[in-house]
Design an enzyme around this catalytic site. Structure first.
Site, mmCIF file in Angstrom:
data_model
loop_
_atom_site.group_PDB
_atom_site.id
_atom_site.type_symbol
_atom_site.label_atom_id
_atom_site.label_comp_id
_atom_site.label_asym_id
_atom_site.label_seq_id
_atom_site.Cartn_x
_atom_site.Cartn_y
_atom_site.Cartn_z
ATOM 1 N N LYS A 283 3.916 2.433 -32.952
ATOM 2 C CA LYS A 283 4.734 4.315 -33.463
ATOM 3 C C LYS A 283 3.817 4.552 -33.371
ATOM 4 O O LYS A 283 2.258 5.303 -33.749
ATOM 5 C CB LYS A 283 4.885 3.159 -35.000
ATOM 6 C CG LYS A 283 6.360 1.867 -35.152
ATOM 7 C CD LYS A 283 6.075 1.694 -36.612
ATOM 8 C CE LYS A 283 6.783 0.555 -36.473
ATOM 9 N NZ LYS A 283 8.481 1.543 -36.098
ATOM 10 N N ARG A 357 14.339 -7.660 -33.543
ATOM 11 C CA ARG A 357 15.448 -8.795 -33.162
ATOM 12 C C ARG A 357 14.932 -10.287 -32.305
ATOM 13 O O ARG A 357 15.905 -11.509 -32.530
ATOM 14 C CB ARG A 357 16.385 -8.045 -32.686
ATOM 15 C CG ARG A 357 15.907 -7.715 -30.965
ATOM 16 C CD ARG A 357 16.508 -6.714 -31.035
ATOM 17 N NE ARG A 357 16.378 -5.189 -31.696
ATOM 18 C CZ ARG A 357 16.817 -4.458 -31.698
ATOM 19 N NH1 ARG A 357 17.660 -3.842 -30.629
ATOM 20 N NH2 ARG A 357 16.253 -3.308 -32.172
HETATM 21 N N1 BES Z 1 10.338 -2.753 -38.827
HETATM 22 C C1 BES Z 1 11.070 -2.087 -37.504
HETATM 23 C C2 BES Z 1 11.932 -0.718 -38.784
HETATM 24 C C3 BES Z 1 11.714 -0.251 -39.965
HETATM 25 C C4 BES Z 1 12.367 1.490 -39.794
HETATM 26 C C5 BES Z 1 11.419 -0.328 -41.075
HETATM 27 C C6 BES Z 1 11.389 2.074 -40.761
HETATM 28 C C7 BES Z 1 11.127 0.049 -41.968
HETATM 29 C C8 BES Z 1 11.768 0.774 -42.152
HETATM 30 C C9 BES Z 1 11.282 -2.123 -36.628
HETATM 31 O O1 BES Z 1 10.862 -3.224 -36.299
HETATM 32 C C10 BES Z 1 11.635 -1.330 -35.287
HETATM 33 O O2 BES Z 1 10.432 -0.957 -34.980
HETATM 34 N N2 BES Z 1 12.861 -1.032 -34.951
HETATM 35 C C11 BES Z 1 12.992 0.139 -34.170
HETATM 36 C C12 BES Z 1 13.823 -0.186 -32.954
HETATM 37 C C13 BES Z 1 13.943 0.312 -31.376
HETATM 38 C C14 BES Z 1 12.616 0.646 -30.925
HETATM 39 C C15 BES Z 1 15.321 -0.003 -31.130
HETATM 40 C C16 BES Z 1 13.760 1.891 -34.343
HETATM 41 O O3 BES Z 1 14.397 1.760 -35.701
HETATM 42 O O4 BES Z 1 12.970 2.372 -33.811
HETATM 43 MN MN MN Z 2 9.108 -2.463 -34.605
#
Ligand code: BES
Ligand code: MN
Ligand code: ZN
Length: 509
Positions: A283, A357
């Site tokens: 990230k 997931r």
């Molecule tokens: N933990 C994050 C989602 C999240 C985002 C939680 C903001 C709380 C606040 C999750 O693991 C994630 O990174 N999801 C990605 C998925 C994508 C790579 C398909 C996302 O939502 O960008």
């Molecule tokens: Mn994530």
């Protein structure tokens, strides 16, 4: 934690730091809410006029402090806004009371004792005020000097220690039960908040599992912990694949609460990423500072199972905590790797940041083996759900429309905002993989629904299932509001407890 007692004492004689009264927004200015008649009388019936002079309107969230009437033992009256005066023959909603009590409790941080003279008309109202007060009084100070045995008085911000609820019936069984329920639920919910707020260098998967084990002993819940060796032996490729990059090994925790009178069984499954860096698909800065919150689903599941046990609900509730830390390193899962999941399916990992997931898939398939009457998973799963619903509403997806509706209704009953979301079939093909059975990513548009469709693949045949994406409401990055503090909120705990209650009563599924 804030102590709670029901009392019929007169407000004037109470030795307390403050008396809390309600003020509502009327068509012609602020109106003193029922429950504060004696206080108003002591101001010669002029409380509403005084409040108006001080600028009060009765709007939700408003706090007005004024000197108590002469003769009162408490020095201060705190008038808290309840929002609009209810329609004729109606009373204030439970949620209005909960929020007002929370606002008052926050405004009284640093005080020792307060009496709440809010408009309580029945036992459920008393429970709502109790909940709001205890949730609003929450503070996370374990990492502050004051929390380590230092002087709480130093910054004057120790949470309100004691609340006396006026206007209830202390000897009435229904009132006593409502307050006892509120106590159990808020204690566990606040514990979930503590877990969410605990920094990820301290709350590793192993540490979380240890907290669950200890709580299980205390409340008669059977706890089984699969460590990395047991996970490898069992073939939990999803959980191991996500945890592979971290020096802190993953865990799968099973909490089993059983009631001898149970006719139904529920499984709750929580995403427990103790820190989500994104892994190799790292990230960017600005997106990882709050990612200690990525175990909020597991915290909610944990809290709900313990609350169900404390309440002695006549339903079997199993909680599954899928715990891992998502980190980049030489041993981390790479984009392009294929994982063999616990179910036997293979997953091509296209983005290591879509890790929730993967851990859930293993836990959901494992939970399915017990053939529960329903499975509900809770996860901070996608940023897409935050874009869709904002930061206070969680999305509800399910393989059964009626079940999805019941969950949205249950959430509303307990004061949680949620919204039904679809699982459009056409989005499934975006996850087709040339190499494996499925990829862990699909189309970007509708990303929250794509994630839901992925999870659906790991639900055992014929089992009713719902998925709560709490990525928005799990962690409050803005200022506190109502009974919701900054930081971990405990989102979904009350909805899960309500689902367990409804199932026990035979009113669900
Ligand atoms: N933990 C994050 C989602 C999240 C985002 C939680 C903001 C709380 C606040 C999750 O693991 C994630 O990174 N999801 C990605 C998925 C994508 C790579 C398909 C996302 O939502 O960008
Ligand atoms: Mn994530
Ligand atoms: Zn995540």
């Amino acid at each position: 934690m804030t102590a709670l007692t029901l009392s019929t004492a007169a407000a004037s004689g109470l030795r307390a730091d403050a008396i809390v009264v309600g003020v509502a927004k009327g068509p012609k200015g602020p109106v003193v809410a029922p429950g504060a008649e004696a206080v108003d009388k002591a101001y010669d019936g002029g409380l509403a006029a005084i409040l108006e002079t001080l600028g009060a309107t009765g709007a939700e969230g408003e706090v007005t402090k004024l000197p108590a009437p002469s003769g009162f033992k408490a020095p201060v009256v705190v008038a808290v806004g309840l929002g609009a005066v209810p329609e004729k023959d109606e009373s204030f909603s439970a949620e209005a009371l909960r929020r007002a009590a929370g606002v008052a409790a926050r405004a009284l941080a640093g005080a020792k004792k307060a009496a709440f003279a809010l408009p309580v008309t029945d036992a459920a109202d008393a429970g709502a005020v109790a909940e709001g007060a205890r949730l609003g009084a929450y503070a996370f100070d374990a990492y502050k000097e004051t929390g380590r045995g230092g002087s709480a008085a130093k910054n004057g911000k120790a949470p309100l220690a004691e609340v006396t609820l006026l206007g209830g019936k202390p000897r009435d069984a229904a009132y006593k039960a409502a307050v006892a329920r509120a106590t159990a639920v808020t204690e566990e919910l606040n514990r979930a908040r503590d877990l969410i707020n605990t920094p990820p260098n301290d709350l590793t998967p192993e540490a979380f599992a240890a907290v669950a084990t200890a709580a299980g002993k205390e409340h008669g819940i059977k706890v089984q912990v699969l460590d990395e060796k047991a996970l490898a032996k069992g073939g939990y490729g999803g959980i191991l694949g996500v945890g592979a990059g971290s020096a802190a090994a993953p865990r799968l925790v099973k909490l089993s609460y059983t009631s001898p009178k149970a006719k139904k069984s529920l499984a709750f499954v929580g995403k427990g990423i103790t820190y989500d860096s994104g892994g190799i698909s790292l990230k960017p800065a600005g997106h990882n500072e709050t990612m200690k919150c990525d175990m909020s689903g597991a915290a909610a599941v944990f809290a709900a199972v313990v609350a169900a046990a404390r309440l002695g609900l006549e339903v079997n509730v199993t909680g599954w905590l899928a715990l891992a830390e998502n980190m980049p390193s030489g041993s981390a899962t790479r984009p392009g790797d294929v994982l063999r999941m616990y179910s036997g399916k293979t997953v091509e990992v296209l983005n290591t940041d879509a890790e929730g997931r993967l851990v859930l898939a293993d836990a959901l398939w494992k939970a399915s083996e017990d053939k529960p009457d329903a499975i509900v998973d809770v996860a901070t799963l996608t940023g897409a759900m935050v874009l869709a619903l904002g930061s206070r509403t969680f999305g509800v997806m399910a393989n059964d429309d009626a079940f999805r509706g019941s969950i949205v209704e249950a959430a509303e009953e307990v004061g949680e905002e949620s919204w039904p979301m679809p699982l459009p079939e056409h989005l499934r093909k975006g996850m087709d993989s040339p190499t494996a059975d499925i990829a862990n990513m699909g189309e970007r548009m509708g990303g929250g629904l794509v994630a839901g469709l992925f999870l659906r693949e790991f639900i055992g045949e014929g089992i009713t299932w719902a998925h709560l994406d709490i990525a928005g409401p799990a962690f409050n990055e803005a200022g506190p509001f109502g009974y919701t503090p900054k930081g971990g909120t405990g989102s979904a705990v009350r909805t899960l407890v309500r689902l367990a209650e409804l199932t026990a009563a035979g009113d669900l599924g």
